[in-house]
Design a protein around this motif. Structure first.
Motif, PDB file in Angstrom:
ATOM      1  N   ASN A   1       0.828  -1.198   0.000  1.00 18.37           N
ATOM      2  CA  ASN A   1       0.000   0.000   0.000  1.00 18.37           C
ATOM      3  C   ASN A   1       0.867   1.254   0.000  1.00 18.37           C
ATOM      4  OD1 ASN A   1      -2.305  -1.675   0.235  1.00 18.37           O
ATOM      5  ND2 ASN A   1      -2.170  -1.648   2.475  1.00 18.37           N
ATOM      6  N   SER A   2       0.241   2.373  -0.302  1.00 18.04           N
ATOM      7  CA  SER A   2       0.941   3.660  -0.302  1.00 18.04           C
ATOM      8  C   SER A   2       2.252   3.580  -1.078  1.00 18.04           C
ATOM      9  CB  SER A   2       1.209   4.114   1.133  1.00 18.04           C
ATOM     10  OG  SER A   2       0.013   4.210   1.869  1.00 18.04           O
ATOM     11  N   LEU A   3       2.175   3.014  -2.250  1.00 14.92           N
ATOM     12  CA  LEU A   3       3.381   2.794  -3.047  1.00 14.92           C
ATOM     13  C   LEU A   3       4.041   4.098  -3.453  1.00 14.92           C
ATOM     14  CD1 LEU A   3       2.130  -0.241  -5.083  1.00 14.92           C
ATOM     15  CD2 LEU A   3       4.228  -0.203  -3.728  1.00 14.92           C
ATOM     16  N   LYS A   4       5.361   4.053  -3.521  1.00 13.02           N
ATOM     17  CA  LYS A   4       6.182   5.203  -3.886  1.00 13.02           C
ATOM     18  C   LYS A   4       6.997   4.863  -5.129  1.00 13.02           C
ATOM     19  CE  LYS A   4       6.841   6.222   1.057  1.00 13.02           C
ATOM     20  NZ  LYS A   4       7.846   6.436   2.127  1.00 13.02           N
ATOM     21  N   PRO A   5       7.416   5.878  -5.881  1.00 12.27           N
ATOM     22  CA  PRO A   5       8.255   5.592  -7.056  1.00 12.27           C
ATOM     23  C   PRO A   5       9.509   4.786  -6.697  1.00 12.27           C
ATOM     24  CG  PRO A   5       7.435   7.820  -7.173  1.00 12.27           C
ATOM     25  CD  PRO A   5       7.023   7.287  -5.837  1.00 12.27           C
ATOM     26  N   GLU A   6      10.044   4.993  -5.515  1.00 15.84           N
ATOM     27  CA  GLU A   6      11.245   4.253  -5.119  1.00 15.84           C
ATOM     28  C   GLU A   6      10.967   2.776  -4.812  1.00 15.84           C
ATOM     29  OE1 GLU A   6      10.096   7.155  -3.842  1.00 15.84           O
ATOM     30  OE2 GLU A   6      10.464   7.261  -1.664  1.00 15.84           O
ATOM     31  N   ASP A   7       9.709   2.371  -4.827  1.00 17.41           N
ATOM     32  CA  ASP A   7       9.379   0.946  -4.696  1.00 17.41           C
ATOM     33  C   ASP A   7       9.474   0.218  -6.037  1.00 17.41           C
ATOM     34  OD1 ASP A   7       6.779   1.914  -2.435  1.00 17.41           O
ATOM     35  OD2 ASP A   7       8.709   1.023  -1.904  1.00 17.41           O
ATOM     36  N   THR A   8       9.710   0.957  -7.101  1.00 18.04           N
ATOM     37  CA  THR A   8       9.850   0.345  -8.420  1.00 18.04           C
ATOM     38  C   THR A   8      11.018  -0.630  -8.433  1.00 18.04           C
ATOM     39  OG1 THR A   8       8.881   2.229  -9.582  1.00 18.04           O
ATOM     40  CG2 THR A   8      10.369   0.802 -10.838  1.00 18.04           C
ATOM     41  N   ALA A   9      10.742  -1.863  -8.808  1.00 13.79           N
ATOM     42  CA  ALA A   9      11.756  -2.919  -8.796  1.00 13.79           C
ATOM     43  C   ALA A   9      11.134  -4.214  -9.314  1.00 13.79           C
ATOM     44  CB  ALA A   9      12.287  -3.144  -7.384  1.00 13.79           C
ATOM     45  N   THR A  10      11.995  -5.188  -9.527  1.00 12.18           N
ATOM     46  CA  THR A  10      11.526  -6.544  -9.738  1.00 12.18           C
ATOM     47  C   THR A  10      11.485  -7.216  -8.373  1.00 12.18           C
ATOM     48  OG1 THR A  10      12.499  -6.643 -11.940  1.00 12.18           O
ATOM     49  CG2 THR A  10      11.937  -8.734 -10.901  1.00 12.18           C
ATOM     50  N   TYR A  11      10.353  -7.805  -8.059  1.00 10.41           N
ATOM     51  CA  TYR A  11      10.149  -8.418  -6.743  1.00 10.41           C
ATOM     52  C   TYR A  11      10.262  -9.940  -6.875  1.00 10.41           C
ATOM     53  CZ  TYR A  11       8.799  -4.011  -4.659  1.00 10.41           C
ATOM     54  OH  TYR A  11       8.814  -2.718  -4.167  1.00 10.41           O
ATOM     55  N   TYR A  12      11.026 -10.516  -5.957  1.00  9.28           N
ATOM     56  CA  TYR A  12      11.309 -11.940  -5.982  1.00  9.28           C
ATOM     57  C   TYR A  12      10.862 -12.596  -4.681  1.00  9.28           C
ATOM     58  CZ  TYR A  12      14.538 -10.703  -9.757  1.00  9.28           C
ATOM     59  OH  TYR A  12      15.090 -10.223 -10.919  1.00  9.28           O
ATOM     60  N   CYS A  13      10.359 -13.798  -4.821  1.00  8.73           N
ATOM     61  CA  CYS A  13      10.016 -14.644  -3.684  1.00  8.73           C
ATOM     62  C   CYS A  13      11.204 -15.581  -3.435  1.00  8.73           C
ATOM     63  CB  CYS A  13       8.754 -15.434  -4.043  1.00  8.73           C
ATOM     64  SG  CYS A  13       8.142 -16.526  -2.750  1.00  8.73           S
ATOM     65  N   ARG A  14      11.455 -15.880  -2.170  1.00 12.50           N
ATOM     66  CA  ARG A  14      12.584 -16.738  -1.846  1.00 12.50           C
ATOM     67  C   ARG A  14      12.260 -17.600  -0.649  1.00 12.50           C
ATOM     68  NH1 ARG A  14      18.281 -15.454   1.029  1.00 12.50           N
ATOM     69  NH2 ARG A  14      17.101 -16.411   2.721  1.00 12.50           N
ATOM     70  N   THR A  15      12.734 -18.842  -0.696  1.00  6.56           N
ATOM     71  CA  THR A  15      12.599 -19.721   0.459  1.00  6.56           C
ATOM     72  C   THR A  15      13.787 -19.537   1.389  1.00  6.56           C
ATOM     73  OG1 THR A  15      13.811 -21.498  -0.639  1.00  6.56           O
ATOM     74  CG2 THR A  15      11.422 -21.477  -0.921  1.00  6.56           C
ATOM     75  N   GLY A  16      13.594 -19.927   2.636  1.00 10.20           N
ATOM     76  CA  GLY A  16      14.724 -20.028   3.548  1.00 10.20           C
ATOM     77  C   GLY A  16      15.554 -21.240   3.158  1.00 10.20           C
ATOM     78  N   GLY A  17      16.592 -21.567   3.928  1.00 11.87           N
ATOM     79  CA  GLY A  17      17.471 -22.650   3.527  1.00 11.87           C
ATOM     80  C   GLY A  17      16.777 -23.994   3.425  1.00 11.87           C
ATOM     81  N   PRO A  18      17.045 -24.800   2.342  1.00 16.68           N
ATOM     82  CA  PRO A  18      17.810 -24.377   1.169  1.00 16.68           C
ATOM     83  C   PRO A  18      17.103 -23.254   0.405  1.00 16.68           C
ATOM     84  CG  PRO A  18      16.712 -26.439   0.713  1.00 16.68           C
ATOM     85  CD  PRO A  18      16.495 -26.170   2.180  1.00 16.68           C
ATOM     86  N   ILE A  19      17.921 -22.444  -0.261  1.00 18.31           N
ATOM     87  CA  ILE A  19      17.403 -21.239  -0.903  1.00 18.31           C
ATOM     88  C   ILE A  19      16.992 -21.506  -2.338  1.00 18.31           C
ATOM     89  CG2 ILE A  19      18.007 -18.922  -1.698  1.00 18.31           C
ATOM     90  CD1 ILE A  19      19.869 -18.732   0.746  1.00 18.31           C
ATOM     91  N   PHE A  20      15.766 -21.118  -2.649  1.00 16.67           N
ATOM     92  CA  PHE A  20      15.249 -21.130  -4.016  1.00 16.67           C
ATOM     93  C   PHE A  20      14.618 -19.775  -4.297  1.00 16.67           C
ATOM     94  CE2 PHE A  20      16.024 -25.513  -4.852  1.00 16.67           C
ATOM     95  CZ  PHE A  20      15.834 -26.178  -3.646  1.00 16.67           C
ATOM     96  N   TRP A  21      14.748 -19.334  -5.554  1.00  9.79           N
ATOM     97  CA  TRP A  21      14.205 -18.052  -5.976  1.00  9.79           C
ATOM     98  C   TRP A  21      13.150 -18.252  -7.054  1.00  9.79           C
ATOM     99  CZ3 TRP A  21      15.697 -13.440  -3.790  1.00  9.79           C
ATOM    100  CH2 TRP A  21      16.896 -13.418  -3.066  1.00  9.79           C
TER     101      TRP A  21
END
Length: 113
Positions: A83-103
């Motif tokens: 919510n309340s998004l800002k221009p500086e939030d512009t990015a590619t967003y990735y999901c990641r698991t804890g160890g072992p790590i997967f993206w």
């Protein structure tokens, strides 16, 4: 091994909202921590938020109070309400698991001013 697929990205005006979702290919019951990261052009990938199996959430200072992470262990999903998004939030967003790590492959979020 687990495959992660993010969805929900897009273009939004400043002040708007988006909800990202990460779907895992198998049960996430055994994965204690699931997280969201982001990478803006020309910058290093940074941690945004994570959540434990029990629901304890942590946030980067830059998003605290605006973003909410949640997980549904029965549906094998982890969501990020932004919510309340800002221009500086512009990015590619990735999901990641804890160890072992997967993206996951990432989903693009663009916030216009």
């Amino acid at each position: 091994q687990v495959q992660l697929v993010e969805s929900g990205g897009g273009l939004v005006q400043a002040g708007g909202s988006l909800r990202l979702s990460c779907a895992a290919s198998r049960s996430i019951f055994s994965i204690n921590t699931m997280g969201w990261y982001r990478q803006a052009p020309g910058k290093q990938r940074e941690w945004v938020a994570d959540i434990t199996f029990g629901g304890t959430a942590n946030y980067a200072n830059s998003v605290k109070g605006r973003f909410t992470i949640s997980r549904d262990n029965a549906k094998n999903t982890v969501d990020l309400q932004m919510n309340s998004l800002k221009p500086e939030d512009t990015a590619t967003y990735y999901c990641r698991t804890g160890g072992p790590i997967f993206w996951g492959q990432g989903t693009q979020v663009t916030v216009s001013s």
